[in-house]
Design a protein around this motif. Structure first.
Motif, mmCIF file in Angstrom:
data_model
loop_
_atom_site.group_PDB
_atom_site.id
_atom_site.type_symbol
_atom_site.label_atom_id
_atom_site.label_comp_id
_atom_site.label_asym_id
_atom_site.label_seq_id
_atom_site.Cartn_x
_atom_site.Cartn_y
_atom_site.Cartn_z
ATOM 1 N N ASP A 189 0.800 0.309 3.478
ATOM 2 C CA ASP A 189 -0.480 -0.356 3.262
ATOM 3 C C ASP A 189 -0.679 -0.605 1.762
ATOM 4 O O ASP A 189 -0.154 0.127 0.918
ATOM 5 C CB ASP A 189 -1.612 0.520 3.802
ATOM 6 N N GLY A 245 -3.294 -0.138 0.083
ATOM 7 C CA GLY A 245 -4.169 0.840 -0.550
ATOM 8 C C GLY A 245 -4.681 1.852 0.453
ATOM 9 O O GLY A 245 -4.438 1.742 1.663
ATOM 10 N N TYR A 246 -5.410 2.854 -0.049
ATOM 11 C CA TYR A 246 -5.931 3.938 0.783
ATOM 12 C C TYR A 246 -7.385 4.185 0.397
ATOM 13 O O TYR A 246 -7.686 4.521 -0.742
ATOM 14 C CB TYR A 246 -5.095 5.207 0.606
ATOM 15 N N SER A 249 -9.778 1.643 -3.025
ATOM 16 C CA SER A 249 -8.434 1.132 -3.267
ATOM 17 C C SER A 249 -8.183 -0.182 -2.535
ATOM 18 O O SER A 249 -7.742 -1.178 -3.129
ATOM 19 C CB SER A 249 -7.418 2.186 -2.829
ATOM 20 N N VAL A 250 -8.453 -0.199 -1.215
ATOM 21 C CA VAL A 250 -8.202 -1.410 -0.430
ATOM 22 C C VAL A 250 -9.114 -2.540 -0.888
ATOM 23 O O VAL A 250 -8.698 -3.695 -0.999
ATOM 24 C CB VAL A 250 -8.394 -1.115 1.068
ATOM 25 N N GLY A 282 -5.608 -2.904 -4.009
ATOM 26 C CA GLY A 282 -4.560 -1.995 -4.437
ATOM 27 C C GLY A 282 -4.470 -1.810 -5.938
ATOM 28 O O GLY A 282 -3.556 -1.153 -6.434
ATOM 29 N N GLU A 327 -9.614 1.952 9.475
ATOM 30 C CA GLU A 327 -9.212 0.609 9.044
ATOM 31 C C GLU A 327 -8.647 -0.172 10.232
ATOM 32 O O GLU A 327 -7.474 -0.065 10.577
ATOM 33 C CB GLU A 327 -8.156 0.714 7.944
ATOM 34 N N SER A 371 -2.247 -11.047 -0.310
ATOM 35 C CA SER A 371 -3.341 -10.412 0.400
ATOM 36 C C SER A 371 -4.618 -10.556 -0.438
ATOM 37 O O SER A 371 -4.627 -10.288 -1.625
ATOM 38 C CB SER A 371 -3.056 -8.926 0.628
ATOM 39 N N THR A 417 -8.616 -9.300 -0.445
ATOM 40 C CA THR A 417 -9.467 -8.272 0.143
ATOM 41 C C THR A 417 -10.889 -8.393 -0.352
ATOM 42 O O THR A 417 -11.154 -8.929 -1.437
ATOM 43 C CB THR A 417 -8.928 -6.862 -0.198
#
Length: 379
Positions: free
Chosen positions: A35, A37-38, A42-43, A47, A79, A376, A378
């Motif tokens: 992934d 990010g966490y 982060s996500v 990231g 998620e 990506s 986000t």
């Protein structure tokens, strides 16, 4: 090409020509099987997190960020994700979207400052990565319709600490124990015998492959000016242990029926070592900006894999099989940029962009490992 080497009676070849090429579109955002990010911080920032991480998820990003926790903190992330436009296309008339378009992953953890000191301890559980594609009723080269399925997942238990060495420098480390599991169907209802054994095909499935493996993570965050933070993190390679399972081969075409190999394992798969450098900047009290540069060593982690099957429940079939598959992944370089805006004391808006080189060269692309997303966005 996957190839099986029999020590008795038959030589079995499983060739990617049966599957041919795939033409997957956009798939679930990720850097390879990992992934981007966490946690929401982060996500949400795409990231761009190494110099930013301040939640318990810092354990799995940059454990030095734990020192931003002033007392105690519990974080939980759910998620959900949805595959958009991911499909398999080939010369056998297949134009088929993935049959498992919806999923969810969860991570979380708890951290606490030890006795009002500069030391913060934490422990977390994280879905470390994986891939899962299911295609039902594909047309094969043998005039059958059959299923392709590959489900691989890795889950990590990770204790660690962050220590504020000075007013400007924090360091941290974490030790992870990763549990991986996998199952696969490769046209398991199809069996074809040809005069030339090289052209024979015996479909198979694997079940209950799993195992544990350790790794570690190191990192620091350094505030070199009032509004600027430099961060770096390194994660060691993790073996994806897949052992103790079974493999069932379809020998109907040679009159032997379905044969279960009672011991099966798969070797050669890894979560890559990863190095990253990050920078964050606060232009004012409400805005936070971040940028990360990462390297993921996929060329070492996903070079080739071997499925080994032994101890069949039928003495008239090969007693030992080894199916070798070349993966030929290449290193991945990632650039992530993100921003966070404190809309109110209870609401933060985050935006991010993550650009990652596709780790899978075109000649190695297949529908079961089509983790080729490069861009990506986000929010």
């Amino acid at each position: 090409m996957p190839r099986a080497h029999a020590v008795t009676k038959y030589r079995i070849q499983v060739t990617a020509a049966i599957v041919l090429g795939s033409a997957p579109g956009f798939c679930w955002a990720g850097n390879g099987t990992i992934d981007i990010g966490y946690g929401p911080e982060s996500v949400g920032m795409g990231g761009a997190d190494i110099a930013v991480a301040s939640e318990v998820f810092a354990l799995n990003i940059n454990p030095a960020g734990l020192t931003q926790i002033s007392n105690r903190r519990f974080d939980l992330e759910l998620e959900p994700f949805f595959y958009v436009g991911n499909k398999h296309v080939d010369d056998y008339g297949n134009n088929h979207r993935v049959d498992n378009p919806v999923g969810v992953i969860a991570s979380g953890g708890y951290a606490w400052r030890f006795a009002d000191s500069r030391l913060v301890l934490g422990v977390g559980t994280f879905v470390q990565g994986g891939v899962g594609f299911i295609y039902k009723d594909l047309h094969t080269a043998f005039a059958t319709q059959d299923d392709l399925q590959s489900i691989l997942g890795s889950f990590k238990l990770e204790p660690g600490f962050g220590w504020q060495a000075t007013d400007h420098l924090s360091v941290g480390a974490a030790v992870g124990l990763t549990y991986s599991s996998a199952r696969q169907k490769f046209f398991s209802d199809t069996s074809f015998s040809a005069p030339n054994p090289e052209k024979s095909f015996f479909g198979f499935r694997t079940d209950q492959l799993s195992g544990w493996a350790p790794n570690f993570k190191l990192g620091f965050q350094y505030r070199f000016a009032r509004d600027w933070v430099l961060g770096a993190a390194y994660t060691s390679r993790t073996d994806i242990k897949l052992e103790g399972g079974t493999a069932t081969f379809n020998y109907d075409a040679i009159g032997q029926g379905r044969v279960k190999y009672r011991q099966a394992s798969q070797t050669g798969l890894h979560i890559p070592q990863q190095s990253g450098l990050g920078l964050s900047y606060r232009p004012n009290a409400r805005w936070l900006l971040g940028v990360d540069f990462d390297w993921l060593d996929w060329s070492d982690a996903m070079n080739a894999t071997t499925l080994i099957a032994t101890h069949p429940d039928n003495p008239d079939v090969p007693q030992h099989l080894e199916l070798d598959s070349a993966l030929d992944w290449r290193d991945q370089y990632v650039v992530a940029v993100g921003a966070a805006f404190e809309w109110s004391p209870t609401t933060t808006l985050r935006f991010g962009y993550n650009q990652a080189r596709n780790p899978i060269p075109s000649h190695a692309t297949n529908p079961l490992l089509a983790v080729i997303a490069e861009d990506s966005i986000t929010a």
